[in-house]
Design an enzyme around this catalytic site. Structure first.
Site, PDB file in Angstrom:
ATOM      1  N   MET A 172      -7.706   9.184   8.434  1.00  9.08           N
ATOM      2  CA  MET A 172      -8.004   9.642   7.068  1.00  9.08           C
ATOM      3  C   MET A 172      -8.959  10.827   7.070  1.00  9.08           C
ATOM      4  O   MET A 172      -9.854  10.914   6.234  1.00  9.08           O
ATOM      5  CB  MET A 172      -8.596   8.484   6.233  1.00  9.08           C
ATOM      6  CG  MET A 172      -7.659   7.296   6.107  1.00  9.08           C
ATOM      7  SD  MET A 172      -8.407   5.865   5.314  1.00  9.08           S
ATOM      8  CE  MET A 172      -9.528   5.285   6.599  1.00  9.08           C
TER       9      MET A 172
ATOM     10  N   LYS B 191      -3.732   3.384  -2.185  1.00  6.64           N
ATOM     11  CA  LYS B 191      -4.940   4.205  -2.291  1.00  6.64           C
ATOM     12  C   LYS B 191      -4.649   5.563  -1.677  1.00  6.64           C
ATOM     13  O   LYS B 191      -4.274   5.667  -0.525  1.00  6.64           O
ATOM     14  CB  LYS B 191      -6.116   3.554  -1.550  1.00  6.64           C
ATOM     15  CG  LYS B 191      -6.543   2.212  -2.099  1.00  6.64           C
ATOM     16  CD  LYS B 191      -7.725   1.680  -1.306  1.00  6.64           C
ATOM     17  CE  LYS B 191      -8.193   0.342  -1.844  1.00  6.64           C
ATOM     18  NZ  LYS B 191      -7.242  -0.738  -1.539  1.00  6.64           N
TER      19      LYS B 191
ATOM     20  N   ASP C  52       0.813  -1.213   0.000  1.00  7.21           N
ATOM     21  CA  ASP C  52       0.000   0.000   0.000  1.00  7.21           C
ATOM     22  C   ASP C  52       0.847   1.263   0.000  1.00  7.21           C
ATOM     23  O   ASP C  52       2.049   1.250   0.255  1.00  7.21           O
ATOM     24  CB  ASP C  52      -0.911   0.024   1.236  1.00  7.21           C
ATOM     25  CG  ASP C  52      -2.201  -0.744   1.034  1.00  7.21           C
ATOM     26  OD1 ASP C  52      -2.449  -1.166  -0.110  1.00  7.21           O
ATOM     27  OD2 ASP C  52      -2.947  -0.926   2.009  1.00  7.21           O
TER      28      ASP C  52
END
Length: 277
Positions: A170, A57, A35
């Site tokens: 996030m 991502k 990731d």
């Protein structure tokens, strides 16, 4: 012959926070799907002979959609490879590890899960801010601030309770909305908040302020993702001097840029119902 998949947490950035099992599996893997939040020093541990696939991502940009990642893990294992699915933090804390586990289970692929140090606990350790404290917070809530189509669909009545610590993953882009909603649902504007960028790395930077001022000060300091948000009385324990000392102990005196130290500790006169060591 089927291979297997190891869903491995790479921790929050500092490679020395890898578990021994994670380290060994990364070194021995025949294929690694990794990731965006996996640090370069951890990536460097992968064998040059291993097949590597970037599946990161970022906000609005996905190298591979989740369904394709699931299919890739199954496909590589069916080639007979030992696959490491390497994720920042912990696979089961906002890491979509549950979705990948379900896909592997449905396909009959052997798998294991290796936990990692999640960023919430790492931020506490590397800033010197305890996420729980008998005098200030007996409840710890982890949530995501990721915007979906510009909206935050969260239970604000639960998140806005006092005497708890709220950690938002996030959530940097949504920080103004997070603070506004918490205040709209009853959390005092003076509640301390803390935002930490690039936690546990040499580039760790922090901004502390009451939630009424937090978004403005974070924008002024130009903090960038990845960043974690901590809201609650415990954030009032933040000290730039303490954080500098902790970072210096790990990386040397030049590590980190401490931005602000302005969140007063609230006294809640709280005595937790349970004993915490």
């Amino acid at each position: 012959m089927l291979g297997k998949v190891s869903l491995v947490g790479a921790g929050s950035g500092d490679p020395e926070l890898l578990t021994l099992r994670a380290y060994r599996l990364i070194r021995e893997a025949e294929a690694v799907v990794y990731d965006n939040l996996v640090g370069d020093e951890v990536i460097a541990l992968i064998s040059p002979a291993a097949r590597t696939v970037y599946a990161g991502k970022e906000s609005g940009r996905h190298a591979l959609p989740q369904d394709r990642i699931n299919e890739l893990l199954v496909s590589l294992a069916r080639e007979g490879l030992h696959v490491v699915r390497l994720k920042g933090g912990d696979p089961f804390i906002f890491g979509r590890g549950g979705e990948e586990m379900a896909a592997l289970e449905a396909a009959g692929i052997p798998f294991e899960i290796v936990p990692g140090v999640t960023t919430a606990s790492a931020v506490g350790a590397y800033t010197g801010v305890p996420l729980t404290h008998r005098a200030h917070a007996c409840t710890l809530v982890l949530t995501t601030g990721h915007l979906k189509e510009g909206a935050l669909d969260l239970d604000w009545d639960v998140l806005a309770r006092e005497r708890q610590t709220l950690v938002v993953y996030m959530g940097l882009a949504a920080l103004p909305k997070v603070c506004a909603q918490l205040m709209a649902h009853g959390l005092p504007a003076t509640t301390p908040g803390l935002v930490v960028q690039s936690a546990t790395t040499r580039g760790q930077r922090s901004v502390a302020a009451p939630i009424s001022e937090l978004a403005e000060k974070v924008a002024a300091a130009d903090l960038q993702s990845p960043a974690l948000i901590v809201i609650g009385a415990v954030a009032g324990n933040y000290s730039a001097k303490r954080e500098a000392g902790l970072l210096a102990a790990r990386y040397g005196a030049s590590a980190g840029t401490l931005v602000a130290d302005s969140a007063p500790l609230q006294s809640l006169n709280l005595e937790c119902a349970v004993s915490m060591a």
